[in-house]
Design a protein around this motif. Structure first.
Motif, mmCIF file in Angstrom:
data_model
loop_
_atom_site.group_PDB
_atom_site.id
_atom_site.type_symbol
_atom_site.label_atom_id
_atom_site.label_comp_id
_atom_site.label_asym_id
_atom_site.label_seq_id
_atom_site.Cartn_x
_atom_site.Cartn_y
_atom_site.Cartn_z
ATOM 1 N N LEU A 153 0.829 -1.201 0.000
ATOM 2 C CA LEU A 153 0.000 0.000 0.000
ATOM 3 C C LEU A 153 0.867 1.256 0.000
ATOM 4 O O LEU A 153 0.541 2.243 -0.677
ATOM 5 C CB LEU A 153 -0.910 -0.020 1.231
ATOM 6 N N ARG A 154 1.971 1.215 0.718
ATOM 7 C CA ARG A 154 2.890 2.343 0.734
ATOM 8 C C ARG A 154 3.421 2.621 -0.682
ATOM 9 O O ARG A 154 3.530 3.773 -1.105
ATOM 10 C CB ARG A 154 4.058 2.057 1.675
ATOM 11 N N GLY A 155 3.723 1.556 -1.409
ATOM 12 C CA GLY A 155 4.208 1.714 -2.775
ATOM 13 C C GLY A 155 3.171 2.339 -3.690
ATOM 14 O O GLY A 155 3.499 3.166 -4.546
ATOM 15 N N VAL A 156 1.904 1.967 -3.505
ATOM 16 C CA VAL A 156 0.822 2.528 -4.326
ATOM 17 C C VAL A 156 0.667 4.018 -4.045
ATOM 18 O O VAL A 156 0.449 4.813 -4.972
ATOM 19 C CB VAL A 156 -0.504 1.789 -4.060
ATOM 20 N N VAL A 157 0.774 4.410 -2.773
ATOM 21 C CA VAL A 157 0.674 5.833 -2.429
ATOM 22 C C VAL A 157 1.763 6.614 -3.149
ATOM 23 O O VAL A 157 1.522 7.685 -3.730
ATOM 24 C CB VAL A 157 0.770 6.037 -0.900
ATOM 25 N N GLY A 158 2.975 6.095 -3.134
ATOM 26 C CA GLY A 158 4.071 6.766 -3.821
ATOM 27 C C GLY A 158 3.847 6.860 -5.317
ATOM 28 O O GLY A 158 4.091 7.906 -5.943
ATOM 29 N N THR A 159 3.342 5.782 -5.923
ATOM 30 C CA THR A 159 3.062 5.768 -7.363
ATOM 31 C C THR A 159 2.001 6.810 -7.709
ATOM 32 O O THR A 159 2.125 7.536 -8.700
ATOM 33 C CB THR A 159 2.581 4.379 -7.803
ATOM 34 N N GLY A 160 0.954 6.874 -6.894
ATOM 35 C CA GLY A 160 -0.118 7.832 -7.149
ATOM 36 C C GLY A 160 0.339 9.272 -7.019
ATOM 37 O O GLY A 160 -0.044 10.130 -7.822
ATOM 38 N N ALA A 171 -2.923 9.569 1.597
ATOM 39 C CA ALA A 171 -1.790 9.521 2.522
ATOM 40 C C ALA A 171 -2.274 9.535 3.970
ATOM 41 O O ALA A 171 -1.712 8.837 4.833
ATOM 42 C CB ALA A 171 -0.847 10.694 2.255
ATOM 43 N N ALA A 172 -3.310 10.324 4.259
ATOM 44 C CA ALA A 172 -3.841 10.394 5.624
ATOM 45 C C ALA A 172 -4.506 9.079 6.026
ATOM 46 O O ALA A 172 -4.350 8.615 7.171
ATOM 47 C CB ALA A 172 -4.838 11.549 5.736
ATOM 48 N N ILE A 173 -5.255 8.471 5.095
ATOM 49 C CA ILE A 173 -5.879 7.168 5.371
ATOM 50 C C ILE A 173 -4.805 6.124 5.644
ATOM 51 O O ILE A 173 -4.900 5.343 6.597
ATOM 52 C CB ILE A 173 -6.768 6.737 4.188
ATOM 53 N N PHE A 174 -3.768 6.120 4.812
ATOM 54 C CA PHE A 174 -2.678 5.166 4.988
ATOM 55 C C PHE A 174 -1.980 5.361 6.332
ATOM 56 O O PHE A 174 -1.656 4.394 7.028
ATOM 57 C CB PHE A 174 -1.672 5.314 3.843
ATOM 58 N N ALA A 175 -1.770 6.612 6.722
ATOM 59 C CA ALA A 175 -1.120 6.896 8.001
ATOM 60 C C ALA A 175 -1.950 6.364 9.162
ATOM 61 O O ALA A 175 -1.409 5.796 10.129
ATOM 62 C CB ALA A 175 -0.885 8.396 8.153
#
Length: 230
Positions: free
Chosen positions: A120-127, A192-196
């Motif tokens: 999921l962290r990788g997807v956030v970075g890609t987006g 990013a906030a949801i992921f955090a």
């Protein structure tokens, strides 16, 4: 008489992955989401078969699946076309999305594994990179991948299955809005906030942020639809 045992010696071959029907299905969805297939344009089986270099049977099966999922609609006699977006449909879609996304985020915060969270962290970075590059098709893909990643992290296969059709439709409506005017910065700020919140294990906050994000998305799409859609 006793029921046959699963290991009675019979062989049950698995279907090839992906099948021709799945390949055609994915290609048509991609064309709808990127604007190559516009609402109101008739879809002809023979033309699609020639374009994708397949027989008409997988095209017919893919079109029926897309009609059942609401991306296509019937017109005239035995014809199909890309269904236009309606404000009521968008509101209903995002009403359901808020519920499912909220629950998925809550479960992901409680059950997410190190592996699922790293993906999921990788997807956030890609987006975020796609947003910076204004690469709309990559933004659509990354957006869907993020929310599917949250669902996967929730660890509930039935939830994953239930969100499949939902996200096909969300992908389509997001694609139309992005192609018309792009996406605001808050989309990936929300992600990013949801992921955090998920990585912090804060289930209440993750659910609240995911629901709020769905509400923001609904308003973004409604604002981007032309008045004549009403």
């Amino acid at each position: 008489m006793a029921a046959p045992s699963p290991d009675d010696g019979k062989v049950t071959p698995l279907p090839p992955v992906p099948s021709r029907t799945e390949q055609v299905y994915e290609a048509i969805v991609r064309d709808i989401c990127t604007g190559q297939l516009q609402p109101g344009v008739p879809l002809r089986q023979e033309q699609l078969a020639e374009r994708f270099q397949v027989s008409r049977q997988p095209v017919q099966q893919a079109l029926l699946l897309l009609r059942n999922e609401g991306l296509l609609r019937e017109f005239g006699r035995r014809g199909l076309e890309v269904a236009p977006l309606r404000r009521k449909f968008v509101s209903q879609l995002f009403e359901l999305r808020a519920i499912l996304d909220g629950q998925a985020a809550r479960l992901a915060a409680q059950r997410g594994t190190a592996e699922s969270l790293e993906r999921l962290r990788g997807v956030v970075g890609t987006g975020e990179r796609a947003f910076e590059d204004r690469a709309f098709s990559h933004m659509i893909t990354a957006d869907v991948d993020f929310h599917r990643g949250v669902v996967d992290a929730a660890g509930n296969p039935l939830l994953t299955e239930s969100t499949g059709v939902l996200w096909r439709n969300v992908q389509r409506v997001m694609g139309e809005v992005l192609l018309q005017g792009g996406a605001p910065a808050w989309v990936w700020e929300d992600h990013a906030a949801i992921f955090a919140a998920i990585t912090a294990g804060d289930a209440d906050e993750a659910e609240a942020l995911a629901r709020r994000h769905a509400e923001h998305g609904e308003q973004l799409i409604l604002d981007g639809l032309p008045p004549e859609v009403d």
